[in-house]
Every structure is written in C-alpha cells, then in structure tokens.
Design an enzyme around this catalytic site. Structure first.
Site, PDB file in Angstrom:
ATOM      1  N   SER A 236     -17.131 -40.255 118.894  1.00  0.00           N
ATOM      2  CA  SER A 236     -16.596 -38.366 119.085  1.00  0.00           C
ATOM      3  C   SER A 236     -16.562 -37.996 119.619  1.00  0.00           C
ATOM      4  CB  SER A 236     -18.751 -37.804 119.157  1.00  0.00           C
ATOM      5  OG  SER A 236     -18.853 -38.936 120.631  1.00  0.00           O
ATOM      6  N   LYS A 281     -24.801 -32.147 123.302  1.00  0.00           N
ATOM      7  CA  LYS A 281     -23.163 -31.120 123.851  1.00  0.00           C
ATOM      8  C   LYS A 281     -22.673 -29.981 123.758  1.00  0.00           C
ATOM      9  CE  LYS A 281     -22.043 -36.020 121.258  1.00  0.00           C
ATOM     10  NZ  LYS A 281     -20.513 -36.436 120.594  1.00  0.00           N
TER      11      LYS A 281
END
Length: 342
Positions: A236, A281
């Site tokens: 990611s 996040k």
C-alpha cells in the site's frame, strides 16, 4: 477471608489473565498506525532536496486475543477481520510474513519503474529466478522447499521468467523427476522431486511440484536508489514511494513546502490502486499534521477509498485536504499546479 487466600486468588487471576492473553482467536485487529516521512527512507543518489515531505501511512495489525477482540468492539476506527480475509488458505505465519515482504518488494520495484520512466531515465532488469511464496501441503515440495527459497535452475536449465518455469514443469508427466537448484540463506542447494497431479478439483488436470511462485528480478537504474523498508510490509505504500523517488529525481519540488500523506498501490503503468484500512490511515495522517492526503479514486467508484477518506476526514473534523487520484501522472499534475505553502 485470610490475607494469604486473597493473595492466592489474585495470583491465580493474574496467571489466568497472562495465559489467556497468549491464546489467539481466528481474527485480526486493525487500528490506526503512523504517518512516516519518506525522505529518510528513500535516497536517490545525488537527488534533489524538498521543502515539505511525502509521507506513507500505515495501520497496526495483529492477531486478536480475547482482550484485544473485546476492546476493538467498543472503539472507533478499530476493525476486526476474520483470519480468512487476511491469510491465504493453508498459509503459515512464516509464509504470510514472507508474502507481505514480497508485496513490499514488488511495490518498490513498480514505484522505481514508474518514477524513472516519468523522469525519462532508462531502466534495465536482471532476472534472478523464481521466488517461492507458498508450499502446498502434501505435494512434492512440502518439506523440501520453503517460502523465500529462490529457484534459479531446473534440470540445469535457466529461465528468464516464471512463466517459462511453469510451462517446463507442467509439460512433464506425473511420476517424472525434476531437479531444482535453489538458494536459501545465501547457500546453494539441490533437490530432486517427483512431479504429481494436484489434488484440488480446480487443478486436478495439471501437474506440478506444489509451490506458489513469482518472478524474482532486480531493477537496474542510474542514479541508484536505496530504500530502507525492513519494518514495512504489504503493497500500500507503492504510490507514495513513486512520488518521493520522482521528487528526488527532478529539480522541481512537488511538495511545495506541504506535508503530503497518502496511500495506494502502484502498478508499473502508473495506476493507483485500492488499499485496506483507509479510515485508519486518514487518522494517522491527521495526527502527524499532514496538509494533504492523496487517496485512490478507483475511477469514481461509489465505494472508493477516496469517498471513505472524505467521510472519515469529516467525522474527525480535520482540516486536511483529501485529493482523489487514479494515476501517478494525475497526482504529479495536481502537485505541479499547487501553489507553494506560505
């Protein structure tokens, strides 16, 4: 009740608590991680400096015990996932960790490729062999090969891709023998295996030795780039890697003095892909003081990372600006047009 009895009961309770904390449930718990500056992690030789910074964002994920499972049910932005959603079938702890590290290596390679191509710098490849990700139980490779082994010869033949390796082995008949030369822990080994038919219904017409594999190849670039990612797994961070590398390759500072966080996979063609844990996040980036957060737009999907990020930003009341991106070029174009931070 006597004092000694109370102490005995408390010791028993403490012991049971300690023992039960090591009993893991078939779940993973995910929570907000950190936003980490990329300039100390990535170094392009003689690269350009930047006034602001690009930051990767992470989640903290681990196996759930009974206490973390119960706690997660009462906390915002802490998610519980069944083990089957995280781990492949029959995948061991070691294989899972190796797969995560390989995904990181693949994302690094794609990020380098995208950034150098955008900068107009040629790239070359050195094929090293076949990288073992998984060994199928009760197949010939079980107990002989391990995840992270690098196979570079089959019957003394060298190949230039995993497809050539698979084609060679699949043309053999069940019961035929194949000799593999592989590297493990910097030592060269050989093993001979009998090819067998796969036991699952989906592949029962095929033969093999029972390994999951990918290409193991090295990118050759000049100027050289060094990336310290030993403690990071998964794909990611690839998109943010590509931005940091490109920024060090070019004279124009894309950060413009801003703290720019983000997430997303990166494909060699520059496509930015969906990731998990987008809510956590966003929270990690906000806590780190990011001004801008770049989120995968998924071609405008109604359930895109971008839309979830926008909603999360609204829920936590952040001033951080959420920007949708579908491609690396699109992100660069946005940053090039950005006014410098005052």
């Amino acid at each position: 009740m006597k004092k000694t009895n109370i102490i005995r009961i408390l010791l028993i309770i403490a012991f049971l608590f300690l023992v039960s904390s090591f009993y893991y449930l078939p779940y993973y718990v995910s929570k907000p991680g950190m936003a980490k500056e990329l300039e100390p992690i990535i170094e392009v030789k003689d690269g350009y400096d930047e006034k602001g910074s690009f930051m990767l964002t992470t989640v903290r994920m681990g196996r759930a015990n009974i206490y973390s499972y119960i706690t997660a049910k009462f906390m915002d932005y802490v998610e519980v996932y069944p083990m089957d959603d995280i781990r492949a079938e029959n995948e061991t702890d070691e294989e899972y960790n190796i797969r995560q590290l390989h995904l990181m290596d693949s994302s690094k390679a794609a990020a380098i490729e995208v950034a150098y191509k955008k900068a107009g710098i040629p790239i070359d490849y050195h094929y090293k062999g076949v990288y073992v990700l998984h060994v199928v139980p009760d197949m010939p490779a079980d107990g002989k090969l391990k995840a992270a082994d690098r196979i570079f010869k089959v019957d003394d033949l060298e190949f230039s891709s995993s497809e050539e390796f698979i084609t060679y082995v699949s043309r053999l008949e069940a019961g035929e023998q194949v000799t593999l030369t592989y590297e493990r822990n910097n030592k060269i080994n050989e093993v001979s295996l009998m090819v067998e038919a796969f036991k699952d219904n989906e592949n029962k017409e095929r033969v093999g030795i029972g390994i999951g594999l990918v290409d193991d190849k090295e990118l050759l670039v000049d100027p050289a780039v060094h990336m310290k990612t030993d403690e990071i797994g998964g794909p990611s961070a690839g998109f943010m890697f590509s931005l940091e590398i490109y920024n060090q390759l070019t004279k124009l500072d894309l950060t413009k003095g801003y703290e720019i966080a983000g997430t997303g996979t990166i494909s060699p063609d520059g496509t930015v892909g969906k990731i998990g844990g987008i809510e956590q996040k966003v929270i990690a980036a906000d806590k780190a003081g990011a001004d801008i957060f770049l989120a995968p737009n998924e071609a405008g999907s109604k359930s895109s990372n971008y839309l979830v990020a926008v909603q999360t930003a609204k829920n936590i009341g952040t001033d951080m600006k959420i920007i949708p991106v579908d491609t690396f070029d699109e992100a660069v174009s946005y940053l090039e047009k950005l006014s410098p931070k005052k």
